[in-house]
Scaffold this active site. Sequence first.
Site, mmCIF file in Angstrom:
data_model
loop_
_atom_site.group_PDB
_atom_site.id
_atom_site.type_symbol
_atom_site.label_atom_id
_atom_site.label_comp_id
_atom_site.label_asym_id
_atom_site.label_seq_id
_atom_site.Cartn_x
_atom_site.Cartn_y
_atom_site.Cartn_z
ATOM 1 N N GLU A 171 19.727 -8.614 3.564
ATOM 2 C CA GLU A 171 19.754 -7.783 2.370
ATOM 3 C C GLU A 171 19.364 -8.700 1.212
ATOM 4 O O GLU A 171 20.015 -9.718 0.975
ATOM 5 C CB GLU A 171 21.136 -7.175 2.132
ATOM 6 C CG GLU A 171 21.118 -6.159 0.994
ATOM 7 C CD GLU A 171 22.462 -5.497 0.791
ATOM 8 O OE1 GLU A 171 22.560 -4.275 1.009
ATOM 9 O OE2 GLU A 171 23.421 -6.201 0.411
ATOM 10 N N ASP A 190 26.801 -6.557 -9.864
ATOM 11 C CA ASP A 190 27.072 -7.937 -9.499
ATOM 12 C C ASP A 190 28.068 -8.618 -10.423
ATOM 13 O O ASP A 190 28.022 -8.478 -11.645
ATOM 14 C CB ASP A 190 25.771 -8.738 -9.473
ATOM 15 C CG ASP A 190 24.847 -8.271 -8.369
ATOM 16 O OD1 ASP A 190 25.376 -7.937 -7.286
ATOM 17 O OD2 ASP A 190 23.626 -8.237 -8.570
#
EC number: 4.2.1.20
Length: 269
Positions: free
Chosen positions: A49, A60
């Site tokens: 990924e 994130d």
Amino acid sequence: MSRFDTLFANLKAKNEGAFVPFVTLCDPDFDRSFEIIETLIANGADALELGFPFSDPLLDGSVIQAANKRALDGGYSTDACFEMIAKIRSKYPEIPIGLLLCANLVFVPTQCVFFNRCAESGVDAVLIADVPVLASEEFTQAAKKHGIQSVFICPPNADQVTIERIANLTEGYTYLVSRSGVTSAENQAHAKNLDNLIESLKRSNSAPILQGFGIAKPAQVKEALALGCDGAISGSAIVKIIERNLDSQTQLLSELAKFVSVMKAATKS
């Protein structure tokens, strides 16, 4: 069958789960990033990924935000990322490759151009983090036109209607988020209802389920499989290894090899 479909069929036949690492492409630079990916694959990664450097990564935490900044500070762009994917695909024709990125990176060149570049470089699946399943139709149509599988996140608070939509639209794999919030290796908690979510996804005939967010130890991989997932994704823990070894590529690759090996070993019963 697609590469992801083939992977999960092969793993099921061996009674194994999938271990899928996440890294940001071109972190800390193009050549070292490629060596990192070679090391991931050599030590047991079942699929990749990959993230594209972006200035405002929504999901994130601080660790992966820093990885994005390192790549951007090095001047690496979407062009460099597609160049690296093509290089990965040339060396590893069978490894499934999924992208995890924000919609801006898809919209700017136009969806048609973006997904065409995905197909040309060897991408198998794309997860657009900030596009919910309800607003996904134009993306999924553009992806399908170019033979790219669309992946969606199943959040821990998903209701049955959302679960069914995700199961109907997701191809390749389903990304099950362990908990609310952003990515982090430190926050290793997971929602208490994951087992029910997994059962509901499977009843709805979802694509194989990979659990992500906070996966940093082999025991967590085993726990994900015990809950009924088909594998686990680890990102922040891997990017932390990169971050603390920026001054020594040899040490970085050695530490990364050990981490991936033990995480993959945890997928085997």
